[in-house]
Write a protein that holds these residues in place. Structure first.
Motif, PDB file in Angstrom:
ATOM      1  N   LYS A 192       0.855  -1.205   0.000  1.00 48.02           N
ATOM      2  CA  LYS A 192       0.000   0.000   0.000  1.00 48.02           C
ATOM      3  C   LYS A 192       0.886   1.249   0.000  1.00 48.02           C
ATOM      4  O   LYS A 192       0.633   2.209  -0.735  1.00 48.02           O
ATOM      5  N   GLY A 193       1.922   1.225   0.832  1.00 47.65           N
ATOM      6  CA  GLY A 193       2.861   2.348   0.889  1.00 47.65           C
ATOM      7  C   GLY A 193       3.581   2.527  -0.433  1.00 47.65           C
ATOM      8  O   GLY A 193       3.680   3.646  -0.955  1.00 47.65           O
ATOM      9  N   ILE A 194       4.091   1.434  -0.988  1.00 48.82           N
ATOM     10  CA  ILE A 194       4.831   1.497  -2.255  1.00 48.82           C
ATOM     11  C   ILE A 194       3.940   2.095  -3.359  1.00 48.82           C
ATOM     12  O   ILE A 194       4.370   2.978  -4.111  1.00 48.82           O
ATOM     13  N   ALA A 195       2.678   1.645  -3.419  1.00 51.02           N
ATOM     14  CA  ALA A 195       1.754   2.148  -4.443  1.00 51.02           C
ATOM     15  C   ALA A 195       1.499   3.640  -4.261  1.00 51.02           C
ATOM     16  O   ALA A 195       1.417   4.391  -5.241  1.00 51.02           O
TER      17      ALA A 195
ATOM     18  N   ALA B 114       2.330   6.531  -6.928  1.00 46.01           N
ATOM     19  CA  ALA B 114       1.202   7.323  -7.436  1.00 46.01           C
ATOM     20  C   ALA B 114       0.390   7.816  -6.249  1.00 46.01           C
ATOM     21  O   ALA B 114      -0.279   7.018  -5.592  1.00 46.01           O
ATOM     22  N   PRO B 115       0.457   9.130  -5.933  1.00 46.27           N
ATOM     23  CA  PRO B 115      -0.261   9.652  -4.762  1.00 46.27           C
ATOM     24  C   PRO B 115      -1.736   9.228  -4.767  1.00 46.27           C
ATOM     25  O   PRO B 115      -2.401   9.309  -5.792  1.00 46.27           O
ATOM     26  N   GLY B 116      -2.208   8.744  -3.626  1.00 47.33           N
ATOM     27  CA  GLY B 116      -3.606   8.361  -3.491  1.00 47.33           C
ATOM     28  C   GLY B 116      -3.902   6.929  -3.885  1.00 47.33           C
ATOM     29  O   GLY B 116      -5.002   6.423  -3.659  1.00 47.33           O
ATOM     30  N   MET B 117      -2.914   6.241  -4.481  1.00 50.23           N
ATOM     31  CA  MET B 117      -3.170   4.883  -4.982  1.00 50.23           C
ATOM     32  C   MET B 117      -3.209   3.846  -3.866  1.00 50.23           C
ATOM     33  O   MET B 117      -3.766   2.768  -4.027  1.00 50.23           O
ATOM     34  N   GLY B 118      -2.612   4.186  -2.694  1.00 51.73           N
ATOM     35  CA  GLY B 118      -2.487   3.211  -1.612  1.00 51.73           C
ATOM     36  C   GLY B 118      -3.802   2.566  -1.208  1.00 51.73           C
ATOM     37  O   GLY B 118      -3.857   1.370  -0.934  1.00 51.73           O
ATOM     38  N   SER B 119      -4.893   3.364  -1.179  1.00 49.64           N
ATOM     39  CA  SER B 119      -6.163   2.818  -0.705  1.00 49.64           C
ATOM     40  C   SER B 119      -6.761   1.816  -1.683  1.00 49.64           C
ATOM     41  O   SER B 119      -7.663   1.061  -1.333  1.00 49.64           O
ATOM     42  N   SER B 120      -6.253   1.781  -2.926  1.00 47.99           N
ATOM     43  CA  SER B 120      -6.784   0.816  -3.906  1.00 47.99           C
ATOM     44  C   SER B 120      -6.168  -0.571  -3.717  1.00 47.99           C
ATOM     45  O   SER B 120      -6.669  -1.544  -4.262  1.00 47.99           O
ATOM     46  N   VAL B 121      -5.070  -0.629  -2.961  1.00 49.05           N
ATOM     47  CA  VAL B 121      -4.342  -1.902  -2.852  1.00 49.05           C
ATOM     48  C   VAL B 121      -5.038  -2.843  -1.874  1.00 49.05           C
ATOM     49  O   VAL B 121      -5.271  -2.497  -0.720  1.00 49.05           O
TER      50      VAL B 121
END
Lengths: 165, 339
Positions: A50-53, A57-64
């Motif tokens: 989640k952190g890496i994503a 790409a800012p904001g992408m973490g919650s999609s993981v």
């Protein structure tokens, strides 16, 4: 010239600090990098991704979410991030049958959870991260570079002044 | 009367089905039920998108033959477009496009998770919609508001692990066999669900999203001791193990039921439907049924054949898109992640 290879360990006290370390790593990713995550159930492998994503790409973490059942997830960003999970796979042949080789491209990064189960399919120059539980929310993350490409990423992470090893 | 062929290749299962008017299932074939080893010889890998190529023709033929129809009898071909493994999905999508072109039949694209959300309606004698749909499986945990099959809105989903995955991983921590869902369900029936107070992660008070990642660590430390990840399992009695399984299961079911009731309150709907592989769990089914009865809500759980991945649900939802004129072109592409 061979790059100096050495391990680096970060200790994180909370889920938030593990996420922050992942985010710093996400900002340092270089193309064609493969990252292998190793650690027991509950060590925080998906959280680190989640952190890496988010760093990629800012904001992408919650999609993981965990790819244990769905096997491969794909996230857009500065680089295309492939999130692979070998937990359900019986051997390397099954990983290759999923088209694992085709994920490694000039514009992508591949992160593999339970990578120790498919070690022979992982490129030699992979960045290995071993996660150990040290308390309910604290973790030790040990990074090991397998070659120049992964060493470059690790060097960049170590010079990130917000994240001190 | 509309006869729809459904094709599903989003993950492990290769499946085809023939369904009339979105509810009358004439055939429902899943590859593991077909004797492919005999037909092809050798070993078909359990998890391999390329295995779909080897299986799909035989599975489609079997679905048509069991339904007693041929390609020219069909009204449309429905296929899973996503989410799932793109490589696996493309095999189903390509097959569907080819058959659509060869037989001159309309093509319909179907979302796998939305098909699960509508699966509890299959076989009912009247429509359950509008309803709140709880879909729980190894790969997904989501709440939907299904107004009707052509109007489905996602209310929430897991932010990390799916509930089915938590069952499998906790089963592994407890030394139980795979798949873990049925194993936990079985030993939990002899355990005390109040023995251990595992956390019920609710996220924000009004959130309809789920988180089942933290409970793994709680179970791990309960088994091995704080800060330990090995060595505790041998010391547990059979009863202690059953108590942990029952308490874990109760914690997961409590979260699923509370969030579903929150969705009912938010939407003002009076019907709840349950689908996905974990819908087979007896405690989840019974608890949700009881809570719905107490609150005078109508409740339907998907039939077992339509809980796990199948193509009947693809043909069933595909029928509604076909009837609405929502057709796909031969340029149809697969997608990996649900929007």
């Amino acid at each position: 010239m061979t790059a100096t290879r050495h391990d680096a360990t970060w200790s994180t006290a909370s889920v938030e600090s593990t996420l922050a370390l992942g985010e710093a790593l996400g900002r340092c990713l270089n193309a064609e990098l493969t990252i292998g995550l190793v650690g027991p159930l509950g060590a925080g492998k998906t959280n680190l991704v989640k952190g890496i994503a988010a760093g990629n790409a800012p904001g992408m973490g919650s999609s993981v979410t965990s790819p244990t059942f769905t096997l491969i997830h794909e996230y857009d960003g500065r680089l295309t991030l492939y999130h692979v999970d070998a937990y359900r796979l019986r051997d390397t042949a099954e990983l290759l049958a999923l088209g694992f080789d085709e994920l490694m491209r000039a514009d992508s990064v591949v992160v593999v959870e339970w990578a120790d189960r498919v070690r022979s399919a992982m490129p030699e120059d992979s960045l290995w991260i071993t996660l150990a539980l040290t308390g309910p929310t604290s973790r030790d993350l040990t990074f090991q570079a397998g070659g120049p490409r992964s060493q470059r990423c690790l060097d960049a992470l170590q010079t990130d002044d917000k994240i001190q090893a | 009367m509309a006869l729809i062929l459904g094709i599903e290749t989003s993950c492990d299962e290769t499946a085809a089905a023939v369904v009339v008017d979105g509810g009358d299932v004439r055939s429902n074939i899943v590859a593991s039920q077909v004797d492919l080893h005999r037909k092809y010889g050798g070993v078909v890998p359990e998890i391999a998108s390329r295995a779909h190529i080897e299986r799909l023709d035989a599975v489609i033929e079997e679905a048509l033959s069991e339904a007693g129809c041929a390609g020219h009898d069909l009204d449309a071909i429905a296929v899973t477009q996503g989410p799932g493994l793109v490589g696996a999905l493309l095999i189903g999508v390509t097959a569907a496009k080819t058959l659509s072109w060869a037989w001159s039949k309309p093509l319909v694209a179907v979302d796998h998770i939305r098909a699960h959300a509508c699966s509890p309606a299959i076989g009912l004698d009247r429509s359950p919609w509008p309803a709140v749909a709880l879909i729980v499986s190894g790969g997904h945990t989501s709440l939907f508001q299904v107004n009707d099959p052509s109007s489905i809105e996602r209310l929430g989903a897991t932010t990390d692990d799916a509930a089915g995955e938590a069952f499998d991983k906790v089963a592994s921590i407890l030394g139980l066999e795979y798949p873990g869902g049925p194993a936990i369900d079985r030993i939990a029936s002899n355990g005390n669900p109040k023995a251990v107070n595992f956390p019920r992660t609710m996220l924000a008070p009004d959130s309809l999203d789920f988180s089942f990642s933290g409970i793994k660590t709680s179970v791990l430390y309960h088994v091995h001791g704080q800060g330990q990840t090995t060595g505790g399992l041998e010391k547990l009695s059979g009863q202690a193990l059953a108590d942990i399984a029952a308490s874990f299961q109760q914690a997961v079911v409590d979260v699923l039921v509370r969030k579903t009731m929150l969705a009912v309150a938010r939407t003002g709907l009076s019907t709840v439907v349950l689908g996905g592989g974990v819908a087979a769990n007896r405690t989840l089914r019974n608890t949700l049924a009881t809570v719905c009865r107490n609150r005078k809500l109508e409740f339907h759980a998907a039939a077992m054949d339509y809980c796990t991945d199948n193509a009947a649900m693809i043909a069933a939802l595909g029928f509604h898109s076909f009837r609405a004129g929502d057709l796909a072109g031969l340029d149809l592409d697969a997608y990996a992640i649900s929007g």
